[in-house]
Design an enzyme around this catalytic site. Structure first.
Site, PDB file in Angstrom:
ATOM      1  N   LYS A 284       0.845  -1.200   0.000  1.00 31.52           N
ATOM      2  CA  LYS A 284       0.000   0.000   0.000  1.00 31.52           C
ATOM      3  C   LYS A 284       0.880   1.249   0.000  1.00 31.52           C
ATOM      4  CE  LYS A 284      -3.992  -1.694   2.624  1.00 31.52           C
ATOM      5  NZ  LYS A 284      -4.967  -1.523   1.538  1.00 31.52           N
ATOM      6  N   ARG A 358     -10.410 -11.224   1.656  1.00 32.42           N
ATOM      7  CA  ARG A 358     -11.279 -12.235   1.034  1.00 32.42           C
ATOM      8  C   ARG A 358     -10.617 -13.609   1.053  1.00 32.42           C
ATOM      9  NH1 ARG A 358     -11.657  -8.806  -4.377  1.00 32.42           N
ATOM     10  NH2 ARG A 358     -11.542  -7.207  -2.778  1.00 32.42           N
TER      11      ARG A 358
HETATM   12  N1  BES Z   1      -8.089  -3.619   4.194  1.00 31.63           N
HETATM   13  C1  BES Z   1      -8.255  -3.202   2.852  1.00 31.63           C
HETATM   14  C2  BES Z   1      -9.548  -2.406   2.628  1.00 31.63           C
HETATM   15  C3  BES Z   1      -9.693  -1.106   3.357  1.00 31.63           C
HETATM   16  C4  BES Z   1      -9.395   0.073   2.697  1.00 31.63           C
HETATM   17  C5  BES Z   1     -10.156  -1.048   4.634  1.00 31.63           C
HETATM   18  C6  BES Z   1      -9.559   1.287   3.344  1.00 31.63           C
HETATM   19  C7  BES Z   1     -10.322   0.159   5.297  1.00 31.63           C
HETATM   20  C8  BES Z   1     -10.025   1.327   4.637  1.00 31.63           C
HETATM   21  C9  BES Z   1      -8.285  -4.400   1.913  1.00 31.63           C
HETATM   22  O1  BES Z   1      -7.555  -5.490   2.319  1.00 31.63           O
HETATM   23  C10 BES Z   1      -7.757  -3.948   0.594  1.00 31.63           C
HETATM   24  O2  BES Z   1      -6.650  -3.513   0.563  1.00 31.63           O
HETATM   25  N2  BES Z   1      -8.545  -4.067  -0.456  1.00 31.63           N
HETATM   26  C11 BES Z   1      -8.155  -3.671  -1.763  1.00 31.63           C
HETATM   27  C12 BES Z   1      -8.739  -4.662  -2.727  1.00 31.63           C
HETATM   28  C13 BES Z   1      -8.279  -4.469  -4.133  1.00 31.63           C
HETATM   29  C14 BES Z   1      -6.802  -4.770  -4.256  1.00 31.63           C
HETATM   30  C15 BES Z   1      -9.093  -5.356  -5.031  1.00 31.63           C
HETATM   31  C16 BES Z   1      -8.719  -2.273  -2.027  1.00 31.63           C
HETATM   32  O3  BES Z   1      -9.843  -2.004  -1.646  1.00 31.63           O
HETATM   33  O4  BES Z   1      -7.996  -1.458  -2.590  1.00 31.63           O
HETATM   34 ZN    ZN Z   2      -5.513  -5.347   1.712  1.00 29.38          ZN
END
Ligand code: BES
Ligand code: ZN
Ligand code: ZN
Length: 514
Positions: A284, A358
């Site tokens: 991230k 997921r």
């Molecule tokens: N934990 C994150 C989602 C999240 C984002 C929670 C902001 C709280 C605040 C999750 O694991 C994630 O990173 N999801 C990705 C999925 C994508 C790569 C398909 C996302 O939402 O960017």
């Molecule tokens: Zn994530």
């Protein structure tokens, strides 16, 4: 520690540092409450000076006026009597409480009988709503403050007691029922908020599992914890793939209420428990990565609801699951393109290691489904950034196959003030999860409808016949600005009271599939 109590005393005889008096509006003026004639000169003056007219949510704090026995008075406007609902009472009292929390008063009373409401709701429900909305906003996370903190205890802005004052012994009796339910809800919300606010260095997978064991012991839940060894043996290939880059071992926790009573409906609650989500190799961006300590909020939510279920001894077989690991990059981490075999046996092509929630849920729901054959399976996850884009921090996204349950949850959402909004599971999205070389892939081809695709990925690991509801609490579990009405900045315990209420009011018909 905050004391929450109910006492018999008329408006005039309440003795406390501060007394909150709720007032309806009649014409453009506050209406005098029962036994409130002594307030007339003060209220007339406030109206004359255009300071307060009992508009909905309006508050005015008067210090050292000695109305009745109390030194200080906070008037809170309830608006017109005909518009009254429980959620409006909640809204108004949240304002009053937040005001007093900031004013650092040592204690306050709320004159509940002045609400004098004869609607569909019972007095006990009014007492519950009042207690929750007065106490929940006072939460403070002080565990890591040298001078204030003692683990989980000083959660109440320094306020020592909150009292509901009522006119009659009958109201004391009725009100007590609502008050004790509210206390159980508040304790569970504070537990969840503390767990979620705690940073990763104090909340690693074994710590969260330990917290679950402690709660289980305190309230009498059966608790089983799988360590890495058992997870390997059982074949939790997706959860282990997420843990692969980590130096901290994973955990899978099973909490069970009424384990021996096989004739009851079974509800499974499954929670994402990523103690820190760095994104893994699909790292991230650094900006606000620190909030990813909240990525175990789904698991914490499950634990909070299980605590309520056990304390109220609900006549349901409820099983909670917490799928716990962090998500870290390292030389041994899963990399994009890897294919892993999930608990269900389906293979997953991991194209983005940041879509890890997921993955852990895929194994967790498949395990719950196979071993417990639930009448309803509910999962909670801070799953997608897309949900934050769609709904902001104000509420959770909800989707699933159990439409009746979702409809019921929507109704209860108005009662508890826990906001939810349904998102679709359209077939068009499912197409995008097809992989060329594995059974499924963990991201879609395009960026749109990210929350729905996340939900549909989880769905692929649940039997079609099992009614299912998915909560995406990515936005609502943790707020970065103090906009949430029940809570300061940080963890909110979103959906805990909502789903607890749903289980309390359980009706087997909610498990029908559309
Ligand atoms: N934990 C994150 C989602 C999240 C984002 C929670 C902001 C709280 C605040 C999750 O694991 C994630 O990173 N999801 C990705 C999925 C994508 C790569 C398909 C996302 O939402 O960017
Ligand atoms: Zn994530
Ligand atoms: Zn995540």
């Amino acid at each position: 520690m905050l004391k929450i109590q109910i006492q018999k005393s008329t408006l005039k005889s309440v003795k406390d540092h501060t007394l909150i008096i709720p007032l309806y509006q009649q014409g453009a003026k506050p209406e005098l409450p029962k036994n409130g004639a002594f307030l007339r000169p003060i209220l007339d003056k406030l109206v004359k000076d255009k300071v307060f007219k009992a508009d909905f949510k309006e508050v005015t704090y008067l210090r050292f006026i000695k109305a009745g026995q109390s030194q200080n008075v906070l008037f809170v406007g309830l608006g017109k009597k005909k518009d009254f609902t429980l959620s409006r009472l909640r809204e108004a009292l949240i304002n009053a409480s937040a005001y007093l929390g900031k004013s650092k008063v040592p204690s306050f009373s709320f004159h509940l009988s002045s609400v004098a409401w004869s609607g569909k709701r019972s007095f006990s429900e009014v007492a519950q709503a009042a207690t929750e909305s007065l106490v929940l906003p006072l939460y403070k996370f002080t565990k890591f403050k040298k001078d204030e903190g003692s683990l989980t205890q000083d959660q109440s802005s320094g306020i020592k007691s909150v009292t509901l004052a009522v006119d009659s012994p009958e109201e004391v009796l009725e009100g007590k029922r609502g008050l004790s339910k509210a206390k159980i809800f508040i304790d569970a919300c504070n537990l969840v908020r503390d767990l979620v606010n705690t940073p990763h260095n104090a909340m690693r997978a074994p710590d969260l599992a330990q917290a679950a064991q402690d709660v289980a012991k305190a309230v009498g839940l059966k608790c089983t914890v799988f360590t890495e060894k058992e997870l390997h043996k059982e074949g939790f290939g997706a959860l282990l793939a997420v843990n692969q880059g980590s130096d901290i071992p994973p955990r899978f926790v099973i909490l069970e209420h009424n384990a021996e009573k096989k004739n009851l409906d079974t509800v499974c609650l499954v929670g994402k428990g990523i103690t820190f989500d760095s994104g893994g190799i699909s790292l991230k961006p650094a900006d606000s990565m620190e909030t990813m300590k909240d990525d175990m909020a789904g698991s914490a939510t499950v634990l909070g609801i299980m605590e309520i279920v056990a304390k109220l001894n609900l006549p349901l077989h409820v099983v909670g699951f917490m799928a716990i690991t962090n998500n870290m990059p390292s030389g041994k981490a899963t990399v994009p393109g890897d294919i892993v075999k999930s608990y269900l046996g389906k293979t997953i092509e991991i194209l983005n290691t940041d879509a890890e929630g997921r993955l852990v849920l895929a194994d967790a729901v498949a395990y719950a489904d196979k071993h417990y054959k639930p009448s309803l399976l509910i999962d909670f996850a801070t799953l997608t950034g897309a949900c934050v884009i769609a709904l902001g921090e104000a509420g959770a996204g909800v989707m699933g196959t159990a439409q009746k349950a979702i409809d019921r949850l929507k109704e209860l959402s108005c009662l508890t003030g826990d906001k939810i909004w349904q998102l679709p599971l359209w077939e068009e999205y499912r197409e995008e999860l097809k992989s060329d070389i594995a059974d499924i892939k963990n991201i879609g081809n395009t960026r749109g409808a990210g929350s729905s695709k996340g939900g549909m990925f989880i769905q692929a690991f649940i039997n079609d016949k099992t009614p299912w509801v998915h909560f995406d609490i990515a936005g609502s579990a943790f707020i970065t600005r103090p906009t949430h009405r029940y809570t300061p900045k940080g963890a909110t315990a979103a959906c805990v009271r909502l789903v607890a209420e749903f289980l309390i009011q359980w009706d087997t018909s909610v498990t029908e599939l559309a």
